[in-house]
Design a protein around this motif. Structure first.
Motif, short mmCIF file in Angstrom:
data_model
loop_
_atom_site.label_atom_id
_atom_site.label_comp_id
_atom_site.label_asym_id
_atom_site.label_seq_id
_atom_site.Cartn_x
_atom_site.Cartn_y
_atom_site.Cartn_z
N LEU A 250 0.86 -1.18 0.00
CA LEU A 250 0.00 0.00 0.00
C LEU A 250 0.89 1.24 0.00
CD1 LEU A 250 -3.04 0.84 0.20
CD2 LEU A 250 -2.64 1.16 2.65
N PHE A 251 0.89 1.98 -1.10
CA PHE A 251 1.70 3.19 -1.22
C PHE A 251 0.85 4.40 -0.87
CE2 PHE A 251 4.04 0.18 -3.72
CZ PHE A 251 5.38 0.56 -3.60
N LYS A 252 1.29 5.15 0.13
CA LYS A 252 0.54 6.30 0.60
C LYS A 252 1.06 7.59 -0.04
CE LYS A 252 -2.23 6.65 2.95
NZ LYS A 252 -2.21 7.11 4.34
N LEU A 255 3.59 11.94 -3.43
CA LEU A 255 4.95 11.76 -3.92
C LEU A 255 5.21 10.31 -4.29
CD1 LEU A 255 7.65 12.97 -4.59
CD2 LEU A 255 8.34 12.70 -2.20
N ASN A 256 4.72 9.37 -3.48
CA ASN A 256 4.87 7.96 -3.85
C ASN A 256 4.15 7.66 -5.16
OD1 ASN A 256 6.52 6.86 -1.82
ND2 ASN A 256 4.82 6.72 -0.38
N TYR A 257 3.00 8.29 -5.39
CA TYR A 257 2.27 8.10 -6.64
C TYR A 257 3.10 8.62 -7.82
CZ TYR A 257 -1.71 8.06 -9.89
OH TYR A 257 -2.56 7.80 -10.95
N ARG A 258 3.69 9.79 -7.64
CA ARG A 258 4.51 10.36 -8.70
C ARG A 258 5.69 9.46 -9.03
NH1 ARG A 258 5.59 16.01 -6.05
NH2 ARG A 258 7.23 16.10 -7.66
N PRO A 283 1.45 -7.44 -5.71
CA PRO A 283 0.25 -6.63 -5.90
C PRO A 283 0.35 -5.35 -5.10
CG PRO A 283 -0.33 -8.92 -5.54
CD PRO A 283 1.14 -8.81 -5.29
N LEU A 284 -0.06 -4.23 -5.70
CA LEU A 284 0.11 -2.95 -5.02
C LEU A 284 -1.10 -2.05 -5.22
CD1 LEU A 284 0.90 -0.42 -7.18
CD2 LEU A 284 2.96 -1.82 -7.40
N CYS A 285 -1.21 -1.10 -4.30
CA CYS A 285 -2.31 -0.14 -4.35
C CYS A 285 -1.78 1.22 -3.92
CB CYS A 285 -3.45 -0.57 -3.42
SG CYS A 285 -4.85 0.59 -3.39
N SER A 286 -2.25 2.27 -4.59
CA SER A 286 -1.89 3.63 -4.22
C SER A 286 -3.11 4.31 -3.61
CB SER A 286 -1.43 4.42 -5.45
OG SER A 286 -1.22 5.78 -5.12
N LEU A 287 -2.93 4.82 -2.37
CA LEU A 287 -3.93 5.67 -1.71
C LEU A 287 -3.37 7.08 -1.75
CD1 LEU A 287 -5.48 3.18 -0.68
CD2 LEU A 287 -5.55 4.25 1.56
#
Length: 328
Positions: A250-252, A255-258, A283-287
């Protein structure tokens, strides 16, 4: 000013790991202030969660799913509490984060929470005594957002959707309110010693999770290096190999999204999977709440429709995404 200091800290990062400044955090005061000014919201969230724990064993699958979705949303909108985004102005969470969840659902532009639920449930069904379900959270901001992440992590353990949770933070005070190991431990201690019963209970339980090893904190210099995450396997193969052990990452945060998407000016409809550029350790997810002008995975016309009435929609923090990608 905070952004300028962040750049200077990054440039000086080799020396910042050495005494006498290895424990110095120029952003410490601001992060602590954000935490204390968010007390009303922290109390509300801890109270809600401790009341939930009393009956968690009696919840059926549908009720567990509903509670997971609530806490994912709290963690998502907790990402608004960002000192770099607010330029040092008050960014604390003042009111109960649970009261407004229903009204905020239309502002989640991509909502893959159902996919997260399916993955966790299926992972648990495949689990054996020799194979624990591992959930990793790549942290963003300290303060209220971190508390919301810790509540989510506790729920995953308490509901038996996960057997262990690994947290990944910054190895140095890097980008204003980013979480370091000191921030993580300080937050748990603050809750543990709080006068409020349910805040204290959360802190005591979380300290126990750390001692038992079902919560593990990691930091790695890669998170503060100027590389997109697609470079991780080459630049930091040890970190990439560790993330491959996870059932879900889980990427919070923005900046992590970028860094997940290469910080490019993508067309809105480019699939999230494509924008990850072969970064698929697990498997990953961006919040993430939108605070910069890059976003992918939208439906045709969705971005253009919002742009017509809200020119600043990509940088206002008003909108969010819960975007999932299954590893290859």
């Amino acid at each position: 000013m905070e952004n300028v200091v962040s750049v200077l800290i990054y440039i000086c990062s080799p020396s910042i790991l050495s005494p006498p400044i290895d424990n110095f955090d120029v952003f410490k005061e601001g992060k602590a202030q954000n935490f204390f000014e968010s007390q009303e919201a922290v109390i509300a969230l801890c109270t809600y969660f401790q009341e939930l724990l009393k009956n968690i064993k009696d919840l059926d699958e549908k009720q567990l799913q509903e509670e997971l979705f609530k806490l994912l949303q709290v963690s998502l909108w907790g990402n608004k509490c960002d000192l770099s985004f607010s330029a040092g102005e008050d960014s604390s969470q003042k009111s109960s984060p649970l009261q407004s969840l229903e009204s905020l659902i239309p502002y989640i532009l991509v909502n893959d929470t159902e996919k997260l639920w399916s993955l966790l449930v299926n992972a648990k069904k495949r689990n054996t005594e020799k194979s624990n379900v591992r959930f990793d959270i790549i942290l963003d901001n300290a303060g209220f957002e971190l508390v919301s992440d810790l509540v989510l992590a506790d729920f995953l353990l308490s509901s038996k959707l996960a057997d262990e949770v690994h947290f990944h933070g910054k190895s140095i005070p890097w980008y204003v309110s980013d979480t370091t190991k000191h921030d993580f431990n300080w937050t748990v201690k603050q809750l543990q010693s709080a006068n409020h019963m349910w805040m204290s209970r959360c802190g005591i339980n979380w300290e126990g999770n750390l001692k038992k090893g079902v919560w593990v904190y990691h930091d790695h210099m890669f998170w503060t290096l100027p590389h997109d995450f697609s470079s991780m396997a080459e630049v930091a193969p040890d970190l990439y190999a560790d993330l491959q052990k996870s059932n879900l990452l889980l990427f919070k945060g923005d900046l992590n999204y970028r860094k997940l998407t290469g910080d490019r000016k993508w067309e809105y409809t480019v699939p999230f999977h494509q924008a990850l550029n072969k970064f698929h350790p697990a498997p990953l997810c961006s919040l993430r709440t939108l605070k910069s002008d890059t976003v992918v995975g939208l439906k045709p016309g969705q971005g253009e429709h919002i742009q017509a009435s809200e020119p600043e929609w990509m940088v206002s923090g008003k909108y969010g995404v819960v975007q999932f990608d299954a590893a290859l």
